[in-house]
Design an enzyme around this catalytic site. Structure first.
Site, PDB file in Angstrom:
ATOM      1  N   ALA A   1       0.803  -1.189  -0.050  1.00 13.12           N
ATOM      2  CA  ALA A   1       0.025   0.009  -0.017  1.00 13.12           C
ATOM      3  C   ALA A   1       0.852   1.106   0.020  1.00 13.12           C
ATOM      4  O   ALA A   1       2.127   1.030   0.343  1.00 13.12           O
ATOM      5  CB  ALA A   1      -0.930   0.017   1.205  1.00 13.12           C
ATOM      6  N   LYS A   2       0.168   2.465  -0.371  1.00 17.67           N
ATOM      7  CA  LYS A   2       0.976   3.640  -0.261  1.00 17.67           C
ATOM      8  C   LYS A   2       0.100   4.756  -0.002  1.00 17.67           C
ATOM      9  O   LYS A   2      -1.034   4.556  -0.748  1.00 17.67           O
ATOM     10  CB  LYS A   2       1.975   3.874  -1.085  1.00 17.67           C
ATOM     11  CG  LYS A   2       3.052   4.954  -1.128  1.00 17.67           C
ATOM     12  CD  LYS A   2       4.090   4.043  -0.102  1.00 17.67           C
ATOM     13  CE  LYS A   2       5.555   4.752  -0.396  1.00 17.67           C
ATOM     14  NZ  LYS A   2       6.516   3.968   0.254  1.00 17.67           N
ATOM     15  N   GLY A   3       0.279   5.713   0.574  1.00 18.60           N
ATOM     16  CA  GLY A   3      -0.650   6.888   0.789  1.00 18.60           C
ATOM     17  C   GLY A   3      -0.156   8.161   0.871  1.00 18.60           C
ATOM     18  O   GLY A   3       0.991   8.033   1.162  1.00 18.60           O
TER      19      GLY A   3
END
Ligand code: NAD
Length: 427
Positions: A117-119
């Site tokens: 994931a990345k945000g």
């Protein structure tokens, strides 16, 4: 040198336009070497979900400003999503998706039970007061609360965020849950459930991988010459350890320039970024420009500053025998190909700097077990994991005559694809 032979699947000489395009190209390249159902490859080209939220922030002057935040969740077939949160003006949906794919491969190459994931938030934290950053973080945590959690998705620090940001995030999440949930994020200070050794872990893994790859190519570390671009968390920790282990670190740099001594720098005399930021050129006896560091005739070059540092424009200047990627994405696709043509091995970021996510995994284990590990245990277990991953990738380099990057992707993709095959894609 061996381990460099294969031609990438595509023959484009142009750089990919975005992190997402780069990530998709790398997936295609890896898939060409693995016996994998094309339907699974198609699935892996896309994120499972991308969450976009608006974060209303009350500025210190009482006005309200709306910020945009993202959380891209690529794949969770092997476990909860895992990846950093950036606060940066150039955060975009596509960048988050591309970086979330890299996290899937990084976790898989390390055999961690996590997906990618990345945000982030499209904001410049340097233009906000500490109170504003705290409010932004807490409200962002609240907006993405339904999709994160210790068994769902576990954020961590990235550009523009740090241990304090993670503390605020954990506190905001815990307040709403009605209980303290340290395992919702990693990279926290030890006093609220962070792990010893987390901060230095990416640099430590870069040093370990450098030691192993030097050994593979018949170089003992003793006297091996090393240049490190970027003397921040990753670069300084890697340089210190390599110096301690007998290597000759001849150059280190920060954004202002590089310190250079062909006989080896006294690394202990150069303050780390955390002690005195951007001080390399102030304390150096002999300063050279940053682009000269990239062209030094050294055994190992470690780009550990920023992405896209080695490009089509400067790759022909690189005169190192081996490149170990400390930063994320420091070598562009075209530069990577040129280095391969020149038989210069490049140990990829997803393996070399994976100490960060590995100690994040240790932190998560400590949090859910409510038991803290000693610094010695963290470092011992990190070394065990890094050596296992390095050996597994090396097996692919040897068995299939792949580049180190291709081999790392093959290991990662094989693990992710095998899990998808067993679980089924459920189309
Ligand atoms: P940092 O901010 O601590 O340090 C960056 C260093 O690079 C500083 O010394 C800065 O002066 C220098 N720098 C910036 N631009 C430069 C340039 N153009 N030329 C030379 N030096 C330059 O950052 P960090 O945490 O060490 O991260 C460095 C890289 O490693 C990034 O790509 C990051 O994504 C990656 N990374 C970091 C971690 C982590 O947990 N810190 C983990 C994995 C990967």
């Amino acid at each position: 040198m061996s381990g460099q032979s294969t031609t990438p699947v595509d023959s484009q000489d142009e750089e990919p336009a975005s992190a997402l395009e780069t990530a998709r190209r790398q997936l295609d390249n890896a898939a060409a070497h693995v016996d994998i159902d094309p339907n699974i490859v198609e699935r892996l080209k896309h994120p499972a979900q991308v969450h976009e939220v608006t974060i209303p922030l009350e500025r210190d002057d009482g006005t309200l400003e709306a910020f945009t935040g993202y959380r891209a969740q690529h794949d969770s077939v092997r476990g909860p999503y895992k990846g950093g949160l950036r606060f940066h003006p150039e955060v975009s949906r596509d960048e988050c998706v591309g970086l979330s794919m890299w996290m899937t491969w990084k976790c898989a190459v390390m055999d961690l039970p996590f997906g990618g994931a990345k945000g982030g938030v499209v904001a410049n934290p340097k233009a906000l007061s500490d109170d504003e950053v705290e409010r932004l973080t807490r409200r962002f945590a609240q907006e993405i609360r339904p999709v994160v959690g210790p068994t769902k998705d576990i954020p961590a620090p990235d550009m523009g965020t740090d241990a304090q940001t993670m503390s605020w995030f954990m506190d905001a999440y815990s307040m709403q849950e009605g209980e303290t949930v340290p395992g919702v994020v990693t990279g926290k200070p030890p006093v609220v459930g962070g792990s010893h050794g987390r901060e230095e872990a990416p640099g430590r893994s870069v040093a370990l991988v450098t030691r192993e790859v030097c050994d593979y190519y018949g170089l003992g570390l003793d006297g091996t010459t090393i240049a490190v671009q970027g003397y921040g968390s990753v670069g300084a920790n890697a340089a210190e350890l390599l110096d301690e282990w007998g290597a000759s670190v001849v150059a280190v740099s920060d954004v202002n320039g590089a310190a250079y001594d062909p006989d080896g720098l006294d690394i202990g005399s150069i303050p780390a970024h955390s002690e005195r930021p951007e001080a390399v050129t102030e304390v150096a006896d002999n300063v050279i420009p940053n682009d000269e560091l990239l062209g030094l005739d050294v055994d190992v070059l470690i780009p550990a500053a920023v992405g896209n540092a080695i490009t089509a424009d400067n790759v022909d200047d690189v005169d190192a025998d081996i490149v170990v990627e400390g930063a994320n994405g420091p070598t562009t696709a075209v530069a990577d190909r040129r280095l391969a043509e020149r038989d210069i091995p490049v140990v990829p970021d997803i393996l070399a700097n994976a100490g960060g996510v590995t100690v994040s995994y240790f932190e998560w284990l400590q949090d859910i077990n409510r038991r803290s590990w000693s610094p010695e245990r963290v470092n011992e277990e990190l070394e065990t994991e890094m050596l296992a991953a390095f050996d597994r990738v090396q097996e692919e380099v040897d068995a299939r005559d792949l580049s180190w990057r291709e081999a790392a992707y093959v290991v990662a993709l094989s693990r992710v694809a095998a899990a998808h095959e067993k679980r089924g894609v459920w189309p």
